[in-house]
Write a protein that holds these residues in place. Structure first.
Motif, PDB file in Angstrom:
ATOM      1  N   PRO A   1       0.818  -1.233   0.000  1.00 55.57           N
ATOM      2  CA  PRO A   1       0.000   0.000   0.000  1.00 55.57           C
ATOM      3  C   PRO A   1       0.845   1.275   0.000  1.00 55.57           C
ATOM      4  O   PRO A   1       0.469   2.279  -0.605  1.00 55.57           O
ATOM      5  CB  PRO A   1      -0.801  -0.103   1.306  1.00 55.57           C
ATOM      6  CG  PRO A   1      -0.794  -1.546   1.651  1.00 55.57           C
ATOM      7  CD  PRO A   1       0.519  -2.080   1.166  1.00 55.57           C
TER       8      PRO A   1
ATOM      9  N   PRO B   1      -5.327   5.376  -5.548  1.00 55.16           N
ATOM     10  CA  PRO B   1      -6.382   4.697  -4.786  1.00 55.16           C
ATOM     11  C   PRO B   1      -7.300   3.822  -5.636  1.00 55.16           C
ATOM     12  O   PRO B   1      -7.968   2.936  -5.099  1.00 55.16           O
ATOM     13  CB  PRO B   1      -7.174   5.856  -4.155  1.00 55.16           C
ATOM     14  CG  PRO B   1      -6.831   7.055  -4.969  1.00 55.16           C
ATOM     15  CD  PRO B   1      -5.464   6.840  -5.522  1.00 55.16           C
TER      16      PRO B   1
ATOM     17  N   TRP C   1      -1.331  -4.138   7.182  1.00 55.44           N
ATOM     18  CA  TRP C   1      -1.876  -3.089   6.307  1.00 55.44           C
ATOM     19  C   TRP C   1      -2.825  -2.187   7.091  1.00 55.44           C
ATOM     20  O   TRP C   1      -2.819  -0.976   6.920  1.00 55.44           O
ATOM     21  CB  TRP C   1      -2.638  -3.720   5.122  1.00 55.44           C
ATOM     22  CG  TRP C   1      -1.749  -4.281   4.052  1.00 55.44           C
ATOM     23  CD1 TRP C   1      -0.462  -4.709   4.185  1.00 55.44           C
ATOM     24  CD2 TRP C   1      -2.091  -4.498   2.669  1.00 55.44           C
ATOM     25  NE1 TRP C   1       0.009  -5.175   2.985  1.00 55.44           N
ATOM     26  CE2 TRP C   1      -0.966  -5.069   2.040  1.00 55.44           C
ATOM     27  CE3 TRP C   1      -3.246  -4.298   1.924  1.00 55.44           C
ATOM     28  CZ2 TRP C   1      -0.958  -5.412   0.689  1.00 55.44           C
ATOM     29  CZ3 TRP C   1      -3.249  -4.638   0.570  1.00 55.44           C
ATOM     30  CH2 TRP C   1      -2.108  -5.189  -0.035  1.00 55.44           C
ATOM     31  N   GLU C   2      -3.611  -2.788   7.962  1.00 51.35           N
ATOM     32  CA  GLU C   2      -4.579  -1.990   8.705  1.00 51.35           C
ATOM     33  C   GLU C   2      -3.854  -1.051   9.674  1.00 51.35           C
ATOM     34  O   GLU C   2      -4.156   0.140   9.758  1.00 51.35           O
ATOM     35  CB  GLU C   2      -5.522  -2.914   9.477  1.00 51.35           C
ATOM     36  CG  GLU C   2      -6.770  -2.200   9.913  1.00 51.35           C
ATOM     37  CD  GLU C   2      -7.869  -3.177  10.317  1.00 51.35           C
ATOM     38  OE1 GLU C   2      -7.559  -4.321  10.708  1.00 51.35           O
ATOM     39  OE2 GLU C   2      -9.032  -2.768  10.241  1.00 51.35           O
TER      40      GLU C   2
ATOM     41  N   TYR D   1      -1.309   1.328   7.304  1.00 50.65           N
ATOM     42  CA  TYR D   1      -1.826   2.073   6.145  1.00 50.65           C
ATOM     43  C   TYR D   1      -3.326   2.328   6.203  1.00 50.65           C
ATOM     44  O   TYR D   1      -3.871   2.964   5.300  1.00 50.65           O
ATOM     45  CB  TYR D   1      -1.488   1.320   4.840  1.00 50.65           C
ATOM     46  CG  TYR D   1      -0.035   0.919   4.764  1.00 50.65           C
ATOM     47  CD1 TYR D   1       0.977   1.883   4.675  1.00 50.65           C
ATOM     48  CD2 TYR D   1       0.341  -0.421   4.823  1.00 50.65           C
ATOM     49  CE1 TYR D   1       2.312   1.513   4.629  1.00 50.65           C
ATOM     50  CE2 TYR D   1       1.668  -0.797   4.776  1.00 50.65           C
ATOM     51  CZ  TYR D   1       2.654   0.177   4.684  1.00 50.65           C
ATOM     52  OH  TYR D   1       3.964  -0.192   4.644  1.00 50.65           O
TER      53      TYR D   1
ATOM     54  N   ARG E   1      -5.744   0.422   5.575  1.00 51.16           N
ATOM     55  CA  ARG E   1      -6.522  -0.217   4.509  1.00 51.16           C
ATOM     56  C   ARG E   1      -6.286  -1.722   4.514  1.00 51.16           C
ATOM     57  O   ARG E   1      -5.355  -2.212   5.160  1.00 51.16           O
ATOM     58  CB  ARG E   1      -6.199   0.368   3.138  1.00 51.16           C
ATOM     59  CG  ARG E   1      -4.820   0.055   2.621  1.00 51.16           C
ATOM     60  CD  ARG E   1      -4.687   0.410   1.147  1.00 51.16           C
ATOM     61  NE  ARG E   1      -5.457  -0.495   0.285  1.00 51.16           N
ATOM     62  CZ  ARG E   1      -5.524  -0.377  -1.027  1.00 51.16           C
ATOM     63  NH1 ARG E   1      -4.892   0.613  -1.633  1.00 51.16           N
ATOM     64  NH2 ARG E   1      -6.213  -1.237  -1.754  1.00 51.16           N
TER      65      ARG E   1
ATOM     66  N   ASP F   1      -7.733  -5.888  -1.377  1.00 49.85           N
ATOM     67  CA  ASP F   1      -8.978  -5.913  -2.151  1.00 49.85           C
ATOM     68  C   ASP F   1      -9.338  -7.330  -2.581  1.00 49.85           C
ATOM     69  O   ASP F   1     -10.367  -7.542  -3.234  1.00 49.85           O
ATOM     70  CB  ASP F   1      -8.832  -5.013  -3.385  1.00 49.85           C
ATOM     71  CG  ASP F   1      -8.626  -3.567  -2.962  1.00 49.85           C
ATOM     72  OD1 ASP F   1      -9.536  -3.002  -2.350  1.00 49.85           O
ATOM     73  OD2 ASP F   1      -7.528  -3.022  -3.208  1.00 49.85           O
TER      74      ASP F   1
END
Ligand SMILES: Cc1cc2nc3c(=O)[nH]c(=O)nc-3n(C[C@H](O)[C@H](O)[C@H](O)COP(=O)(O)O)c2cc1C
Length: 362
Positions: free
Chosen positions: A127, A134, A155-156, A159, A161, A164
């Motif tokens: 990320p 985005p 990631w959480e 970043y 996020r 996907d």
């Protein structure tokens, strides 16, 4: 194509939804380039360009500008695939193990890729590298729920996020590098799709409480295989080997002929110079390697962050061997393939594969 009346799962990766829940896996070096990716995206799947080693197959490469040319070819290839499939979903497969991994991800984002699919190591910083884009969906490849959990948490936390999508690739059948560290793990049922897919789906839905599609890869060939994966909770499938020998495939005719003529007993798992197992064909080159007599061509670009050949002159330069395979050199090439390679007996067209998998009456 006449579509079957049944409903397939919807495969949505970030902002991008393909017509059919199928990803054509990235295959390097240059086995899945812009022509294959464009044809798959046009047919309604996610077409994937493998970013590894593209410079070597480019007329711009002069022996010294490997890293610069890689970036340019990635951007050019996306443009070519996009011209074939203006509204299709185009992905780039970038391997974490590459020295110029970050450049590949940036070039893919700049070039307009819809999705980055990233494995051969955990893409923990993806990320950050793709920040500023985005709209580009980020999809790690994992072989275990544990790996997916590590990525999610990281990631959480860092970043804000989440991925996907997750491609789960089983070492039991997949082609190319396998996502385990030891040879003994390659046949371990604990890494089967039947085991990992329901476990990962349950973790995402019940524990993490997030909506992330899981895509199954490795040994998937026909509609029965696909439906089995959907019944386990997968929302998509990724196929590699079956697309490698398509009419639209970017490899040479020589490469395709070698795979078309391969038998089940020709498939072998070796320890790759990268340090992990890889599923390949037992060609003369591989036989020499297994007898510890292989003569390598020189390392030309320092392309991998870990390479037994560059560091200790053990094994061989895998980039050279993969390029030889791409060119159809049976004697000196390293031919990656999945365990179902013996099912290939002719060149298929991409549309024919989609018709067989998703069409009516097939
Ligand atoms: C010739 C070949 C090259 C491959 N190269 C890559 C690669 O560059 N990066 C990657 O992540 N996976 C690579 N793979 C794995 C595929 O993307 C895909 O996940 C795998 O082949 C799925 O299993 P299947 O071949 O049984 O369908 C490769 C596979 C093959 C057959």
């Amino acid at each position: 194509m006449k579509e079957a009346s049944r409903k397939w799962p919807k495969l949505r990766l970030g902002k991008h939804e393909s017509k059919y829940p199928l990803i054509q896996g990235g295959m390097g070096v240059r086995i899945s380039g812009p022509r294959l990716a464009g044809a798959v995206a046009k047919a309604g799947g996610v077409g994937t360009i493998a970013s590894v080693g593209l410079a070597v197959c480019s007329p711009l490469y002069d022996g010294k500008n490997y890293f610069e040319v890689n970036k340019k070819v990635i951007r050019d290839d996306i443009a070519l695939a996009r011209s074939i499939a203006p509204v299709g979903v185009i992905a780039v497969n970038a391997m974490v193990a590459l020295t110029d991994y970050e450049d590949h991800v940036r070039a893919a984002c700049e070039g307009g890729a819809d999705v980055i699919i990233s494995g051969s190591g955990l893409p923990l910083r993806l990320p950050e590298i793709a920040a500023g884009y985005p709209d580009v969906a980020l999809v790690p490849i994992v072989s275990s729920t544990k790996a997916a959990k590590i990525i999610n948490r990281r990631w959480e936390k860092h970043y804000g996020r989440l991925p996907d999508g997750f491609v789960v690739e089983t070492p039991l059948y997949a082609g190319g590098h396998l996502g385990v560290t030891r040879q003994q793990q390659v046949d371990d049922e604990a890494y089967s799709l039947e085991h990992i897919i329901p476990e990962l789906v349950a973790y995402l839905e019940e524990e993490a409480k997030v909506d992330i599609p899981v895509i199954a890869a490795g040994g998937i060939w026909d509609r029965d295989d696909m439906e089995r994966m959907f019944s386990l909770g997968a929302r998509g499938v990724q196929l590699g080997t079956r697309f490698a020998t398509t009419v639209e495939g970017d490899a040479s005719q020589g490469f395709k002929d070698v795979l078309i003529n391969a038998k089940a007993e020709d498939v072998v798992v070796i320890k790759s110079p990268v340090g992990i197992p890889g599923r390949v064909l037992r060609t003369p080159f591989v036989k020499e390697y297994l007898q510890e007599r292989v003569k390598s061509k020189p390392c030309f670009a320092n392309c991998l962050s870990h390479c037994a050949y560059r560091n200790e002159r053990k094994a061989f330069c895998i980039a050279q061997a993969l390029v030889d395979a791409f060119r159809g050199n049976y004697e000196e090439g390293l031919f990656f393939c999945g365990s179902n390679v013996s099912r290939i007996n002719r060149m298929e067209k991409v549309d024919e594969i989609f018709q067989e998998l998703f069409g009516e009456g097939s």
